[in-house]
Write a protein that holds these residues in place. Structure first.
Motif, PDB file in Angstrom:
ATOM      1  N   LEU A 407       0.739  -1.210   0.324  1.00  0.00           N
ATOM      2  CA  LEU A 407       0.022   0.014  -0.099  1.00  0.00           C
ATOM      3  C   LEU A 407       0.674   1.416   0.026  1.00  0.00           C
ATOM      4  O   LEU A 407       0.623   2.138  -0.681  1.00  0.00           O
ATOM      5  N   GLY A 408       2.017   1.430   0.644  1.00  0.00           N
ATOM      6  CA  GLY A 408       2.636   2.373   0.738  1.00  0.00           C
ATOM      7  C   GLY A 408       1.983   3.596   1.705  1.00  0.00           C
ATOM      8  O   GLY A 408       1.431   3.096   2.861  1.00  0.00           O
ATOM      9  N   GLU A 409       1.947   4.773   1.058  1.00  0.00           N
ATOM     10  CA  GLU A 409       1.066   5.755   1.791  1.00  0.00           C
ATOM     11  C   GLU A 409      -0.320   5.684   1.368  1.00  0.00           C
ATOM     12  O   GLU A 409      -1.163   6.482   2.242  1.00  0.00           O
ATOM     13  N   ARG A 410      -0.881   4.742   0.633  1.00  0.00           N
ATOM     14  CA  ARG A 410      -2.195   4.771   0.179  1.00  0.00           C
ATOM     15  C   ARG A 410      -2.768   4.132   1.431  1.00  0.00           C
ATOM     16  O   ARG A 410      -2.403   3.077   2.269  1.00  0.00           O
ATOM     17  N   PRO A 411      -4.202   4.560   1.836  1.00  0.00           N
ATOM     18  CA  PRO A 411      -4.927   4.040   2.966  1.00  0.00           C
ATOM     19  C   PRO A 411      -5.309   2.726   2.654  1.00  0.00           C
ATOM     20  O   PRO A 411      -5.832   1.756   3.490  1.00  0.00           O
ATOM     21  N   ASN A 412      -5.670   2.241   1.329  1.00  0.00           N
ATOM     22  CA  ASN A 412      -6.303   0.868   0.907  1.00  0.00           C
ATOM     23  C   ASN A 412      -6.015   0.662  -0.616  1.00  0.00           C
ATOM     24  O   ASN A 412      -5.297   1.744  -1.258  1.00  0.00           O
ATOM     25  N   GLN A 413      -6.332  -0.354  -1.257  1.00  0.00           N
ATOM     26  CA  GLN A 413      -6.212  -0.360  -2.732  1.00  0.00           C
ATOM     27  C   GLN A 413      -7.549  -0.750  -3.424  1.00  0.00           C
ATOM     28  O   GLN A 413      -8.026  -1.769  -4.228  1.00  0.00           O
ATOM     29  N   VAL A 414      -8.678  -0.149  -2.824  1.00  0.00           N
ATOM     30  CA  VAL A 414      -9.969  -0.239  -2.989  1.00  0.00           C
ATOM     31  C   VAL A 414     -10.009  -0.156  -4.961  1.00  0.00           C
ATOM     32  O   VAL A 414     -10.752  -0.717  -5.542  1.00  0.00           O
ATOM     33  N   ASP A 415      -9.224   0.672  -5.257  1.00  0.00           N
ATOM     34  CA  ASP A 415      -9.378   1.006  -6.877  1.00  0.00           C
ATOM     35  C   ASP A 415      -8.560  -0.059  -7.645  1.00  0.00           C
ATOM     36  O   ASP A 415      -8.570  -0.043  -8.973  1.00  0.00           O
ATOM     37  N   ARG A 416      -7.918  -1.102  -6.926  1.00  0.00           N
ATOM     38  CA  ARG A 416      -7.309  -1.978  -7.840  1.00  0.00           C
ATOM     39  C   ARG A 416      -8.360  -3.149  -8.182  1.00  0.00           C
ATOM     40  O   ARG A 416      -8.772  -3.982  -7.342  1.00  0.00           O
ATOM     41  N   LEU A 417      -8.837  -3.238  -9.466  1.00  0.00           N
ATOM     42  CA  LEU A 417      -9.910  -3.959  -9.911  1.00  0.00           C
ATOM     43  C   LEU A 417      -8.912  -5.372 -10.147  1.00  0.00           C
ATOM     44  O   LEU A 417      -7.890  -5.563 -10.448  1.00  0.00           O
ATOM     45  N   ARG A 418      -9.979  -6.459 -10.288  1.00  0.00           N
ATOM     46  CA  ARG A 418      -9.189  -7.807 -10.723  1.00  0.00           C
ATOM     47  C   ARG A 418     -10.064  -8.384 -11.970  1.00  0.00           C
ATOM     48  O   ARG A 418     -10.759  -9.390 -11.951  1.00  0.00           O
ATOM     49  N   PRO A 419      -9.903  -7.874 -13.083  1.00  0.00           N
ATOM     50  CA  PRO A 419     -10.411  -8.416 -14.147  1.00  0.00           C
ATOM     51  C   PRO A 419      -9.987  -9.711 -14.930  1.00  0.00           C
ATOM     52  O   PRO A 419     -10.657 -10.368 -15.374  1.00  0.00           O
ATOM     53  N   ASP A 420      -8.887 -10.122 -14.086  1.00  0.00           N
ATOM     54  CA  ASP A 420      -8.181 -11.418 -14.467  1.00  0.00           C
ATOM     55  C   ASP A 420      -8.802 -12.499 -13.780  1.00  0.00           C
ATOM     56  O   ASP A 420      -8.571 -13.820 -14.318  1.00  0.00           O
ATOM     57  N   VAL A 421      -9.686 -12.152 -12.827  1.00  0.00           N
ATOM     58  CA  VAL A 421     -10.425 -13.288 -11.917  1.00  0.00           C
ATOM     59  C   VAL A 421     -11.614 -13.689 -12.593  1.00  0.00           C
ATOM     60  O   VAL A 421     -12.491 -12.980 -12.840  1.00  0.00           O
ATOM     61  N   GLN A 422     -11.625 -14.992 -12.898  1.00  0.00           N
ATOM     62  CA  GLN A 422     -12.842 -15.544 -13.522  1.00  0.00           C
ATOM     63  C   GLN A 422     -13.111 -16.951 -12.597  1.00  0.00           C
ATOM     64  O   GLN A 422     -12.385 -18.041 -12.598  1.00  0.00           O
ATOM     65  N   VAL A 423     -14.165 -16.889 -11.652  1.00  0.00           N
ATOM     66  CA  VAL A 423     -14.363 -18.107 -10.854  1.00  0.00           C
ATOM     67  C   VAL A 423     -15.702 -18.495 -11.178  1.00  0.00           C
ATOM     68  O   VAL A 423     -16.753 -17.887 -11.293  1.00  0.00           O
ATOM     69  N   SER A 424     -15.721 -20.091 -11.324  1.00  0.00           N
ATOM     70  CA  SER A 424     -16.974 -20.449 -11.777  1.00  0.00           C
ATOM     71  C   SER A 424     -17.436 -21.312 -10.510  1.00  0.00           C
ATOM     72  O   SER A 424     -16.790 -21.282  -9.288  1.00  0.00           O
ATOM     73  N   ALA A 425     -18.810 -21.738 -10.512  1.00  0.00           N
ATOM     74  CA  ALA A 425     -19.412 -22.492  -9.493  1.00  0.00           C
ATOM     75  C   ALA A 425     -18.674 -23.548  -9.023  1.00  0.00           C
ATOM     76  O   ALA A 425     -18.596 -23.730  -7.875  1.00  0.00           O
ATOM     77  N   ASP A 426     -18.241 -24.198  -9.868  1.00  0.00           N
ATOM     78  CA  ASP A 426     -17.404 -25.488  -9.627  1.00  0.00           C
ATOM     79  C   ASP A 426     -16.170 -25.302  -8.994  1.00  0.00           C
ATOM     80  O   ASP A 426     -15.806 -26.106  -8.220  1.00  0.00           O
ATOM     81  N   GLN A 427     -15.450 -24.179  -9.388  1.00  0.00           N
ATOM     82  CA  GLN A 427     -14.157 -23.876  -8.504  1.00  0.00           C
ATOM     83  C   GLN A 427     -14.471 -23.689  -6.959  1.00  0.00           C
ATOM     84  O   GLN A 427     -13.788 -24.047  -6.332  1.00  0.00           O
ATOM     85  N   LEU A 428     -15.703 -22.963  -6.793  1.00  0.00           N
ATOM     86  CA  LEU A 428     -16.222 -22.760  -5.509  1.00  0.00           C
ATOM     87  C   LEU A 428     -16.287 -24.081  -4.562  1.00  0.00           C
ATOM     88  O   LEU A 428     -16.444 -23.884  -3.059  1.00  0.00           O
ATOM     89  N   ILE A 429     -16.458 -25.105  -5.248  1.00  0.00           N
ATOM     90  CA  ILE A 429     -16.830 -26.211  -4.483  1.00  0.00           C
ATOM     91  C   ILE A 429     -15.694 -27.290  -4.584  1.00  0.00           C
ATOM     92  O   ILE A 429     -15.822 -28.500  -4.306  1.00  0.00           O
ATOM     93  N   ASP A 430     -14.609 -26.969  -5.221  1.00  0.00           N
ATOM     94  CA  ASP A 430     -13.471 -27.873  -5.680  1.00  0.00           C
ATOM     95  C   ASP A 430     -12.781 -28.217  -4.189  1.00  0.00           C
ATOM     96  O   ASP A 430     -11.968 -27.412  -3.899  1.00  0.00           O
ATOM     97  N   CYS A 431     -13.041 -29.573  -3.605  1.00  0.00           N
ATOM     98  CA  CYS A 431     -12.422 -29.896  -2.444  1.00  0.00           C
ATOM     99  C   CYS A 431     -11.028 -30.715  -2.569  1.00  0.00           C
ATOM    100  O   CYS A 431     -10.714 -31.162  -1.727  1.00  0.00           O
TER     101      CYS A 431
END
Length: 555
Positions: A407-431
């Motif tokens: 973060l450095g001097e920034r209070p947060n990184q809310v402006d950091r978007l993650r367009p690279d993330v693609q999560v499917s329903a199957d991934q959320l239950i991959d045990c």
């Protein structure tokens, strides 16, 4: 499974004649000790009554919906992203309220119960935020519920001091204290020491959520606003957008009741149940005028995965708890989706708590804890989280260093978007993890669960066990894994069948090694463990039957 097992308070109905019309009221059913009248004022009880009149019935409906959802998953219907709310997810324009005053920088938050000593230590810790926990880190004894409120009442007014049994003096000395975010009990828990009578003369236990929230809000909201902060809350165990909407209506009514502007309250929602992971955007939308962010509640999330899939076969059986890390498939998918979802909507993403804690008497343990916590926080900061949790003041510099590096001097990184993330329903239950169940892992679960429950029965909610900080969530993992391993006919890596008889032998070993003393509760703890890990039925939460059986006092 009955509604009482789910934590839905039974309703007592008149048995003969017409249903009477009664004046709704909250009555005290527990002992009134020194200073309790400062919290349980007539005005505060009137506010609690209004909360129950308006929202107790909807709470009951939401808990029933939880039970239906869990039944569906158990019968083969995997959770999916909702089609009826796709328009909310597809609308790119809406944003949430975001940080309130004092919540702009949340890079390190300390968590802990609200007894006077822990309150003072938290306020002196140097963290940005203190999660004042009336939930999993607090055993819900009547003393803890009300005296925790007293600690917060005094702390907010700058008048909290404490003298230990050994004569040591504690006082708040920090010039800048953390912003307080209070966590009430979840919707599933009740408060038997306060009884609600509705307009039809039906009497039932009060909602633990509404009691904890209502007493804190009523007494402290204006004082917090006057101090430049605000009434802020962590919301635990949410399972659906509808539950979030219920909280939003509670907040709106509360603001109107005491005459503060709409949106003054800020909430951070713990995403710590599997169903909630499929509704993160909808949860933010329902709370959009009041929500600051989401938190990745890792331990309860693992418990929720086991609970929902406990009977679905080998594919969903997890190995030793120590092997279920944040980088296994279902945990990685859920946390990446959480960060992406939060930043898309202008919300903070707060990381979870590593269980490792330092031991000031053992430098080697401390060094290992620092190393593991640093790695955990480096991963979170790199993934885009805006802050994280720690359970011990000595870990604050370790966590802060990792977030400062990003973060450095920034209070947060809310402006950091993650367009690279693609999560499917199957991934959320991959045990799929690929690690074995070991004999040490099974024994560790039995030992940790019994030792934690024993402390919980004595009124302790956050307990250091084997250099890990354990709370109700980690005890839930331990007992639910044992239940699942038995019912899925698992064997340890050395070929030993995990049966009830095998676990009974381990219980005997743990009890034989327990440090017995006057007033210990090991026998009761073993009984609780047997009832929630070895019986055919699976209680939704171990704390529900244990509370009813052991923690309810008479007036």
């Amino acid at each position: 499974m009955s509604l009482s097992t789910m934590g839905i308070a039974p309703t007592l109905r008149p048995t003969t004649g017409p249903i009477p019309t009664a004046e709704p009221r909250i009555e005290i059913a527990g002992p009134v000790r020194e200073r309790y009248e400062e919290i349980l004022t007539a005005e505060a009880l009137a506010f609690l009554t209004e909360l129950h009149v308006r929202f107790a019935g909807r709470r009951h409906d939401r808990l029933a919906a939880r039970m239906r959802r869990r039944f569906e998953i158990g019968n083969g219907h995997d959770p999916q992203f909702r089609s009826d709310t796709a328009h909310i997810r597809d609308d790119a324009d809406w944003r949430v309220a975001g940080a309130g005053p004092g919540l702009e920088d949340r890079r390190v938050e300390i968590t802990g119960p609200t007894d006077p000593k822990m309150t003072i230590n938290a306020l002196n810790s140097g963290a940005k935020v203190w999660l004042a926990d009336q939930e999993d880190a607090t055993s819900p004894t009547w003393r803890n519920v009300i005296e925790g409120q007293l600690s917060l009442f005094d702390a907010i007014r700058g008048q909290l001091t404490h003298t230990s049994a050994e004569g040591k003096q504690y006082a708040v000395t920090a010039t800048e204290t953390p912003t307080i975010v209070m966590r009430p009990r979840g919707w599933h828990l009740v408060e038997e020491h306060l009884r609600f009578t509705d307009r039809h003369g039906r009497t039932m236990a009060a909602s633990g959520s509404l009691v904890d929230y209502g007493l804190y809000f009523f007494h402290n909201a204006q004082a917090l606003i006057d101090a430049g902060r605000g009434p802020y809350f962590y919301l635990p165990k949410i399972e659906s957008a509808e539950e979030a909407g219920l909280w939003d209506d509670v907040f709106t009514f509360s603001e109107e009741y005491i005459g503060i502007p709409h949106g003054t309250i800020r909430a951070t929602v713990l995403i710590e149940t599997l169903p909630a992971a499929f509704e993160m955007e909808e949860i933010l939308f329902e709370l959009r005028d009041h929500v600051a962010g989401l938190n990745a509640g890792r331990w309860d999330y693992i418990f929720s995965m086991i609970k929902n899939y406990r009977g679905r076969g080998a594919r969903f059986v997890l190995p030793d708890r120590s092997q279920v890390t944040m980088t296994v498939p279902f945990m990685r998918a859920y946390t990446e989706l959480l960060v992406q979802t939060c930043h898309k909507r202008g919300a903070f993403a707060i990381g979870g708590m590593s269980a490792f804690i330092p031991n000031r008497r053992d430098p080697e343990v401390t060094a290992q804890a620092f190393e593991k916590v640093a790695a955990d926080k480096k991963r979170e900061a790199g993934d885009g989280f805006d802050g994280t949790w720690v359970a011990h003041p000595d870990l604050i510099p370790v966590a802060r260093a990792e977030f400062d590096a990003v973060l450095g001097e920034r209070p947060n990184q809310v402006d950091r978007l993650r367009p690279d993330v693609q999560v499917s329903a199957d991934q959320l239950i991959d045990c799929h993890i690929g690690s074995p169940i070991t004999a040490d892992g099974v024994r560790g679960n039995v030992s940790v669960a019994i030792r934690y429950i024993e402390a919980w029965l004595r009124g302790l909610g956050a307990v250091a066990i084997d250099n890990l900080m354990e709370d109700a969530a980690t005890a839930e993992i331990s007992r639910s894994q044992v239940w699942q391993w038995i019912h899925q006919d698992r064997r340890t890596a050395d070929g030993t069948a995990i049966t009830r008889e095998y676990i009974e032998g381990l219980i005997d070993e743990v009890l034989g090694e327990a440090p017995r003393h006057d007033g210990d509760r090991f026998d009761d703890a073993a009984d609780v463990f047997r009832s929630v890990a070895l019986e055919e039925d699976f209680p939704a939460f171990l704390t529900i039957p244990a509370y009813t059986r052991f923690l309810v006092e008479s007036a």
